[in-house]
Scaffold this motif. Structure first.
Motif, PDB file in Angstrom:
ATOM      1  N   GLY A 184       0.796  -1.239   0.000  1.00  0.00           N
ATOM      2  CA  GLY A 184       0.000   0.000   0.000  1.00  0.00           C
ATOM      3  C   GLY A 184       0.814   1.267   0.000  1.00  0.00           C
ATOM      4  N   ASP A 185       2.112   1.205   0.229  1.00  0.00           N
ATOM      5  CA  ASP A 185       2.883   2.449   0.125  1.00  0.00           C
ATOM      6  C   ASP A 185       4.214   2.276  -0.584  1.00  0.00           C
ATOM      7  N   ALA A 186       4.225   1.343  -1.539  1.00  0.00           N
ATOM      8  CA  ALA A 186       5.354   1.231  -2.473  1.00  0.00           C
ATOM      9  C   ALA A 186       6.710   1.191  -1.772  1.00  0.00           C
ATOM     10  N   VAL A 208      10.170   1.340  -3.622  1.00  0.00           N
ATOM     11  CA  VAL A 208       9.989   0.739  -4.944  1.00  0.00           C
ATOM     12  C   VAL A 208       9.012   1.630  -5.696  1.00  0.00           C
ATOM     13  N   LEU A 209       8.658   1.237  -6.922  1.00  0.00           N
ATOM     14  CA  LEU A 209       7.872   2.186  -7.705  1.00  0.00           C
ATOM     15  C   LEU A 209       6.398   2.236  -7.330  1.00  0.00           C
ATOM     16  N   ARG A 210       5.721   1.082  -7.271  1.00  0.00           N
ATOM     17  CA  ARG A 210       4.267   1.147  -7.163  1.00  0.00           C
ATOM     18  C   ARG A 210       3.649   0.227  -6.110  1.00  0.00           C
TER      19      ARG A 210
END
Lengths: 312, 321
Positions: B40-42, B60-62
């Protein structure tokens, strides 16, 4: 500490009410999406409180206009609650989730792997806050042009004129939009997101500041950000000029949502700092100014159909 | 260079050894590093197994969901689904080794023989079969609906994937790279485990796990564990199976021989994935309260550690491999 309290409260709501309801309805598939929505709704509520705490005293301090009755403002409050508490986004999400899965599946089958902004600018990977700034700039640019087109096409203006018909413009007016207009906005942003990747949502403070800026730009307050500030960030003065009676439809100025630089570049800026015109759209039917939420939605739809039939 | 053994130092060495043995349990924990994927918060939380604290957070990105070590153990492969990429990390240091552009990697695993990497995309209704060495895409299968978790047969000939939206398990041959059979198991199946010739499937829309016989393709039995039955994992010593239920928020231990319920722990927060420490402790992600739980089955103690939002995949790595 604050994060722990928030997490505990959200978990209590989710585990106590939402997840059991999803289970009972056979919708456990949607649990993760519902959890996201809950965060959205809680955050939306906090945003409303923060915006109210900042904007209401400002409006009381130096109002541009004073009104005897604030009926139309109450309609804008309903728009805000529907938009910020996520009820409309949730309905849209359920309607579009399947469509989105199909679309993404098609994209994947084509062999195309959607890029992200970080693919083009790898250094952004290590600087997520800068990445967010880039995303905001790109998305704001997209919003500027969407806004230009809302005023350019007759059928789109028929929907968007709901936003402009308000003669009692306050910070609540930010979310006064036709549902179909919101859907078009989501598709527009979705298309842009496919090109540059979807920005991460882990910067609630930044998002809060952005929402605050957008609401403030609609506030009924005589406030300019000064010669330099007016060119950096959309102010209540800058945006009120866009909502001026003579600025409706294709005659608009100051389309920017957040960064006035786009109006500057594309020749639509008006930086006169002492001008606070009356707001509203003199050509719009009265229902769009003073009608209730349902009535405005229906009239907007009817006007759009007429515009399409008339080839506008 | 390592110094030669010196007899004069033997008493000191023995004392040290005794001290070491006394604190054996704690020392075993001290040697582990735990990776938690905050979907939920990459980000990835890196936890110190001994101190039970987060020591580092890797952006991380996504949207990272699941992770798996490479067959040689030299890399930890993390699927960042919404970013369309796999990250390869050095499990000892957490350092990034490389990235691969991959379409929407949600759940992923290597076949036991190490030849294939299979990646399921929940959102895009696809299962990709890759040559593990590349990874190079060999086959993309469009499947209805929401391919979720997977389990291989021990001979690496078949991979079984739960179809969350279809209430089914599909068996895919890794030789022909085509679906071979499909069986209905119940609403919203999620986690799946190969266990002694049977498939145990978490039926998330119910309170039970279904025991599916891949030979007959029939559900032979149902094991009630609690509402929102989700995922199931085998303890490394093979002495227990541990199942999670997300709605009743419970972890249940099953007897591996009889599949009877042995004990259960009520763990608020929506338990999801489980990884095992070298001393038998269970490290469990709690999706809805931003924490992981550490359950000690010997002492019944449960401790929680704060991580990021919606923690999902988890991996316990003994330092030094």
């Amino acid at each position: 500490m604050l994060e722990d309290l928030y997490a505990a409260a959200a978990a209590r709501i989710f585990e106590g009410a939402i997840q059991p309801a999803l289970y009972a309805l056979g919708l456990m598939d949607w649990a993760e999406d519902a959890y996201e929505w809950l965060d959205f709704a809680i955050f939306g509520l906090l945003t409303i409180v923060a915006v109210y705490a900042v904007c209401r005293p400002l409006e009381a301090w130096r109002p541009v206009e004073r009104w005897e009755s604030r009926g139309p403002v109450r309609t804008d409050v309903i728009y805000t609650l529907l938009a910020r508490l996520g009820l409309l986004p949730m309905i849209a999400f359920v309607l579009f989730a399947t469509l989105q899965a199909r679309w993404e599946g098609w994209v994947a089958e084509s062999g195309f792997i959607p890029p992200t902004l970080e693919t083009l600018l790898p250094w952004l990977r290590e600087h997520p806050l800068w990445a967010l700034v880039f995303y905001i700039v790109v998305l704001d640019f997209g919003e500027y042009w969407r806004h230009r087109l809302q005023h350019r096409f007759g059928w789109w203006w028929a929907l968007h004129s709901i936003h402009h018909a308000q003669r009692q413009m306050t910070f609540w007016t930010d979310d006064r939009n036709h549902v179909l207009d919101e859907v078009l906005a989501a598709l527009w942003l979705g298309g842009l997101a496919l090109l540059i990747g979807v920005p991460p949502g882990q910067f609630p403070l930044v998002v809060l500041v952005l929402r605050l800026a957008e609401s403030l730009s609609h506030a009924n307050v005589r406030l300019s950000f000064g010669r330099v500030g007016e060119r950096l960030l959309v102010s209540p003065r800058f945006h009120r000029l866009h909502h001026g009676e003579l600025s409706a439809g294709e005659h608009g100025k100051n389309y920017a949502v957040l960064l006035p630089v786009w109006d500057w570049i594309f020749g639509t800026a008006d930086f006169r700092r002492e001008v606070y015109p009356r707001t509203g759209d003199p050509e719009a039917p009265e229902a769009l100014a003073t009608g209730g939420w349902w009535r405005q939605q229906l009239v907007g739809l009817r006007r759009m159909a007429t515009a399409i039939a008339g080839g506008r | 260079m390592r110094p030669p053994f010196q007899p004069a130092r033997r008493p000191a060495l023995l004392l040290g050894l005794a001290a070491l043995l006394a604190g054996r349990a704690r020392a075993a924990t001290a040697e582990i590093v735990v990776y938690v994927l905050n979907s939920g918060d990459a980000s990835i939380s890196v936890l110190d197994g001994a101190e039970r604290v987060e020591t580092r957070r890797i952006p991380v990105l996504r949207e990272p969901h699941h992770l798996v070590p490479t067959p040689d153990g030299r890399s930890l492969v993390i699927g960042d689904s919404a970013a369309n990429e796999l990250l390869f990390l050095d499990p000892d240091t957490g350092a990034l080794q490389r990235r691969e552009r991959i379409s929407n990697p949600y759940h992923l695993d290597y076949a036991p023989d190490g030849k294939h990497l299979v990646i399921a995309s929940l959102r895009r209704d696809q299962v990709d079969i890759y040559d593990a060495a590349g990874p190079t895409l060999l086959e993309r299968l469009r499947l209805p609906d929401k391919p979720s978790h997977m389990a291989f047969s021990p001979d690496s000939r078949m991979v079984h994937v739960t179809l969350q939206g279809s209430g089914a398990v599909v068996a895919i041959s890794l030789e022909t790279r085509q679906p071979v059979w499909q069986a209905q198991v119940g609403p919203e199946p999620a986690g799946i485990l190969w266990h002694r010739g049977l498939l145990i499937v978490g039926i998330m829309g119910t309170d039970h796990f279904a025991v599916l016989n891949p030979e007959t393709r029939q559900v032979e039995r149902r094991i009630a564990v609690g509402r929102g039955a989700h995922a199931i994992f085998r303890a490394p010593d093979g002495q227990a199976l541990y199942a999670t239920s997300r709605v009743d928020s419970r972890v249940t231990a099953l007897d591996p021989d009889t599949l009877e319920v042995r004990r259960r722990w009520e763990v608020p927060g929506g338990p999801d994935c489980i990884a095992f420490g070298p001393d038998g402790q269970l490290w469990v992600t709690l999706r809805w309260i931003r924490r992981v739980a550490v359950i000690d089955p010997r002492t019944e103690e449960i401790e929680t550690i704060r991580v990021g939002r919606s923690p999902h995949g988890i991996y316990v790595h003994p330092r030094g491999g």
